[in-house]
Structure formats: structure tokens, C-alpha cells
Design an enzyme around this catalytic site. Structure first.
Site, PDB file in Angstrom:
ATOM      1  N   LYS A 170       0.883  -1.171   0.000  1.00 41.32           N
ATOM      2  CA  LYS A 170       0.000   0.000   0.000  1.00 41.32           C
ATOM      3  C   LYS A 170       0.917   1.216   0.000  1.00 41.32           C
ATOM      4  O   LYS A 170       0.924   2.018   0.938  1.00 41.32           O
ATOM      5  CB  LYS A 170      -0.908  -0.069   1.246  1.00 41.32           C
ATOM      6  N   ASP A 227      -1.487 -12.029   5.705  1.00 43.36           N
ATOM      7  CA  ASP A 227      -2.461 -12.743   6.542  1.00 43.36           C
ATOM      8  C   ASP A 227      -3.862 -12.583   5.951  1.00 43.36           C
ATOM      9  O   ASP A 227      -4.593 -13.567   5.756  1.00 43.36           O
ATOM     10  CB  ASP A 227      -2.411 -12.178   7.966  1.00 43.36           C
TER      11      ASP A 227
END
Ligand code: IPM
Ligand code: MN
Length: 324
Positions: A170, A227
Site C-alpha cells: 500500500k 495474513d
């Protein structure tokens, strides 16, 4: 072998059954660890037990976590302690299946950094319980940690037919960590001229995992994005019941750990309902890691045609396919 809690021991029993049917004789030692053990005598994972684990070639883990234990105690004290202390810096999670709404199967691997990011537990709370409470939770990213993970992902991509690696991060918001990841990725890329590369922001990757999973070959990302993204990977690839993972120490300075992506599922524990395929595929990766590539390939092949039924029925059917 750490069966752990809930459905963990059930799926591990089937995984071992299948390994046995593949003709590999494993010398196993059982460790009683997890939430149930913690509730019994307070042991989560002592340094002495951890030192015992260091002498093994591999660890096969079912799942840990029990209702009644506060969040974080077992996760941080057992699972993350093993990942950090055994330096299992790669979490490798393969996905294969035909996504909802698709007709063509996809196949890709997510490489999740496994020892850094927000998982290290940096931060704390101030003025807890007051209206002025402050909570911080840092993301720790080291050049060394990022580079060894990115290099592993490039090596893996270079070994596969498509030779393609996508960095997911990001970078448009996490400008410090994202910059380190992006620069490291671009620098290591110059060592692998045969590997094509792409970059996706993590939010966009969520769309592509669902709408266009075929674009991926190998994906590399940080601990927390990895995750989240790998639960989505499981959801679009036949479900979390078939999602396997390997926590690897590629330097082999100690054992690597193999575990299904799913948790202990206390709601269905003891009912012979859990799909053991994720544990079986995790065990297949373990076999490959232990030098039993042929047996690993046979186990994987046996799982290709889905089997319906109870935990033991699926395990028995897989074992029968391998024996026959
Ligand atoms: C996983 C799990 C763990 C994680 C939890 C149980 C700490 O969700 O292996 O994906 O967040 O890594
Ligand atoms: Mn998870």
C-alpha cells in the site's frame, strides 16, 4: 507433531495417515501444546520446550486456540513465538482452484513475510481505560527482513513456468514501509531478468483475487497484508478447508513448521466434520522439504479430485488413493 486444539488433532491424525499411505515412515514426537494445555498448567511455550523443538527437522501443527483463553495469549505466546524464535521468515501459501464465477482454474502462491510488520508487537497503550487513551502499534520493516523475503519470492518465481512475481503493498499510504518494500523489490528484480514483475496495491489485489486470479503466479507481501490476503486466497480457491501453509526457515538453521491456514474451529471440534485436506497438503509440503518430493507429488495428486465426507472418511479415501 503439535495437534493443538479443537479440530487440530483430528486433521493432523488424517495427515499422518496419508503420509504413511504414501510410503514415508516418519519418526514423530508428540508435543501437547495449545490453549487446552495452557488452561491445564499454564504452559504456552517455554524456552525449554522451544529448545527441544529446535532439534527436529520439521514441525507439523494442527491448530491452536481455545475459547476461554484471552486473545493473543496462544497466538503470540506459541504460534508467533515459534515463527519469530525459529526465524521462519517465509510463510508460503499455495492456492489452486476455480474461483466463484470462473470456469478456468487458477494457481498461484503467496509469499508472506513472517517475522516483521505489525506482528512484532511494537507499541503500547497510554492512559488505558480513560477517554484519553492512546494505542499505537508499529509496523517494523527491516531492509534485511524485506530483502530475504523478496529474494526468496524471486527465486521461487524463477523456478516456475510463468516466471512472474507481483509485489502487493500500500505504497500510496504507507509511504515509509512501502518505499522500503518497493525499492528492495526493484533492486532484487535486477538479479532476475527472466522474471516479469507487477505491483498491486493491496485493496486492488482483493478485487483481482476475486475477479482475475489468473493474473497471478507468485505474490510477495508483508506479514499483515499476507495474513488477510491468504484468507481471501483460500476463499476463492476451494475454501479454507483446503488452504495449506509452510512456515519456512530457508537457511535451515532449525526446523520449519507446516500448518493449515485454518484455525482450531472449536464450533465443529470433536464432530469428525473438519476437512483434513489443508493439513494433508501442509504435510505434503513438509515431505517435499524433507527430501521426499516424489511422495509429496503423489499426495498432492491424490487431493486433486475433491472428496466429500467426514474427517476420517476423507483421510481414508486419500490414503486409499495412494495405496491403490
Ligand atoms: C494465520 C493466523 C495467525 C496469523 C494467527 C492465529 C496469529 O491467522 O496463520 O494466518 O495471524 O498469522
Ligand atoms: Mn490468518
Amino acid at each position: 507433531m503439535i495437534g493443538g486444539d479443537g479440530i487440530g488433532p483430528e486433521v493432523i491424525a488424517e495427515a499422518l495417515k496419508v503420509v504413511d499411505a504414501a510410503g514415508v515412515k516418519l519418526d514423530t514426537t508428540e508435543f501437547d501444546l495449545g490453549g487446552a494445555r495452557y488452561l491445564r498448567d499454564g504452559e504456552v511455550l517455554s524456552d525449554a520446550t522451544l529448545d527441544e523443538l529446535r532439534s527436529f527437522d520439521a514441525i507439523l501443527l494442527g491448530a491452536v486456540g481455545t475459547p476461554g483463553v484471552p486473545p493473543g495469549v496462544i497466538e503470540r505466546g506459541l504460534l508467533l513465538k515459534m515463527r519469530f524464535e525459529l526465524d521462519l521468515y517465509i510463510n508460503q501459501r499455495p492456492f489452486a482452484g476455480t474461483g466463484p464465477g470462473h470456469t478456468e482454474p487458477h494457481e498461484f502462491i503467496v509469499i508472506r513475510e513472517n517475522t516483521e510488520g505489525p506482528y512484532v508487537g511494537e507499541g503500547g497503550a497510554l492512559r488505558k481505560g480513560t477517554p484519553y487513551e492512546v494505542a499505537t502499534q508499529g509496523s517494523v520493516n527491516t531492509r534485511h527482513g524485506v530483502e530475504r523475503c523478496v529474494r526468496y519470492a524471486f527465486e521461487l518465481a524463477a523456478s516456475r513456468p510463468k516466471q512472474h512475481l507481483t509485489l502487493v503493498h500500500k505504497t500510496n499510504v504507507l509511504t515509509f514501509a512501502g518505499d522500503l518494500w518497493e525499492r528492495t523489490f526493484n533492486e532484487v528484480a535486477t538479479e532476475f531478468p527472466g522474471v516479469g514483475t507487477a505491483y498491486n496495491h493491496v485493496d486492488a489485489a482483493c478485487i483481482y483475487f476475486v475477479q482475475d486470479p489468473h493474473r497471478y503466479d507468485v505474490v510477495v507481501t508483508d506479514n499483515l497484508f499476507g495474513d488477510i490476503l491468504t484468507d481471501l486466497g483460500g476463499a476463492v480457491s476451494g475454501g479454507i478447508g483446503v488452504a495449506s501453509s509452510a512456515n519456512l526457515n530457508p537457511a535451515r538453521t532449525g526446523p520449519s513448521m507446516f500448518e493449515p491456514v485454518h484455525g482450531s474451529a472449536p464450533d465443529i471440534a470433536g464432530q469428525n466434520k473438519a476437512n483434513p485436506t489443508a493439513a494433508v497438503l501442509s504435510a505434503a509440503h513438509m515431505l517435499e522439504y524433507l527430501g521426499e518430493a516424489d511422495a509429496a507429488a503423489r499426495v498432492r495428486a491424490a487431493t486433486l479430485d475433491p472428496i466429500a465426507g467426514s474427517t476420517t472418511q476423507i483421510g481414508d479415501a486419500l490414503a486409499a488413493r495412494l495405496a491403490g
